[in-house]
Enzyme design. Structure first.
Site, PDB file in Angstrom:
ATOM      1  N   GLU A  55       9.657   5.636  15.865  1.00  0.00           N
ATOM      2  CA  GLU A  55      10.978   5.377  15.788  1.00  0.00           C
ATOM      3  C   GLU A  55      11.571   6.526  15.066  1.00  0.00           C
ATOM      4  O   GLU A  55      12.566   7.230  15.219  1.00  0.00           O
ATOM      5  CB  GLU A  55      11.279   4.148  14.845  1.00  0.00           C
ATOM      6  CG  GLU A  55      10.779   2.912  15.330  1.00  0.00           C
ATOM      7  CD  GLU A  55       9.401   2.427  15.261  1.00  0.00           C
ATOM      8  OE1 GLU A  55       8.952   1.200  15.222  1.00  0.00           O
ATOM      9  OE2 GLU A  55       8.445   3.450  14.734  1.00  0.00           O
ATOM     10  N   CYS A  83       7.297  -1.193  11.477  1.00  0.00           N
ATOM     11  CA  CYS A  83       6.915  -1.549  10.094  1.00  0.00           C
ATOM     12  C   CYS A  83       7.901  -1.746   9.146  1.00  0.00           C
ATOM     13  O   CYS A  83       9.200  -1.355   9.387  1.00  0.00           O
ATOM     14  CB  CYS A  83       5.959  -0.357   9.634  1.00  0.00           C
ATOM     15  SG  CYS A  83       6.811   0.840   9.222  1.00  0.00           S
ATOM     16  N   CYS A  86       9.969   1.472   9.003  1.00  0.00           N
ATOM     17  CA  CYS A  86      10.914   1.856  10.287  1.00  0.00           C
ATOM     18  C   CYS A  86      11.914   0.646  10.223  1.00  0.00           C
ATOM     19  O   CYS A  86      13.306   0.955  10.709  1.00  0.00           O
ATOM     20  CB  CYS A  86      10.218   1.903  11.591  1.00  0.00           C
ATOM     21  SG  CYS A  86       8.985   3.395  11.475  1.00  0.00           S
TER      22      CYS A  86
END
Length: 175
Positions: A55, A83, A86
């Site tokens: 990302e 995660c 992100c």
């Protein structure tokens, strides 16, 4: 914009590139009005920077040529649930919607561990909630991750010998 499988296919291609580069195989595509703005794949090993997730790679590419306001009209297709780091970044940039493949049971920020994408406690004028929808090409994403983790990873702090590991091909249904 509704889910479009062709963009998840592009994200899977980016994940395969990461896999071929000995990175954890996560790939993503940012899409606005049917146009791919950027693709990204994990690069922590190559960059020696643990924050270089797929990302972030794509966000940096977009920001090099577009104003940050573009994200309000942009959707993300990513092979693995973002995660926590992100998910927070996606919230800060104002992403419209995230479509992901498999959940991230250890670090997921879109519902598996934390609901960073929707948590009202994080609400500020510059941190608005975003929609997230998982399960797209889930089995493909899981198998690619399993293939990665069954092989040796020389970039791990203390590489574990995996000669006796066996690739599991059965995937339980999501609930």
């Amino acid at each position: 914009m509704a889910y479009d499988p062709k963009y998840m296919a592009l994200a899977m291609e980016a994940a395969h590139v990461a896999y071929s580069s000995l990175e954890v195989p996560v790939g993503c595509v940012f899409v606005r009005n049917g146009e791919v703005l950027a693709r990204g794949g994990n690069r922590p090993n190559a960059s020696l920077n643990a924050t270089r997730h797929a990302e972030f790679e794509a966000i940096d590419e977009i920001l090099s040529s577009h104003p940050s306001s573009i994200f309000r009209e942009t959707d993300l297709y990513v092979t693995v649930e973002p995660c926590i780091m992100c998910a927070s970044a996606l919230r800060q940039i104002g992403i419209r919607k995230v479509y992901f493949g498999c959940g991230n049971d250890k670090f997921g920020g879109n519902g598996s561990v934390f609901d960073v994408n929707q948590d009202e406690r994080l609400l500020t004028p510059t941190s608005l909630p975003y929609e997230s929808e998982g399960g797209h090409r889930r089995e493909d994403a899981i198998m690619l991750l399993r293939k990665f983790y069954v092989r040796e990873n020389n970039h791990a702090p203390q590489p574990k010998k995996k000669a006796n590991r066996v690739l599991k091909t059965e995937i339980e249904s999501s609930s």
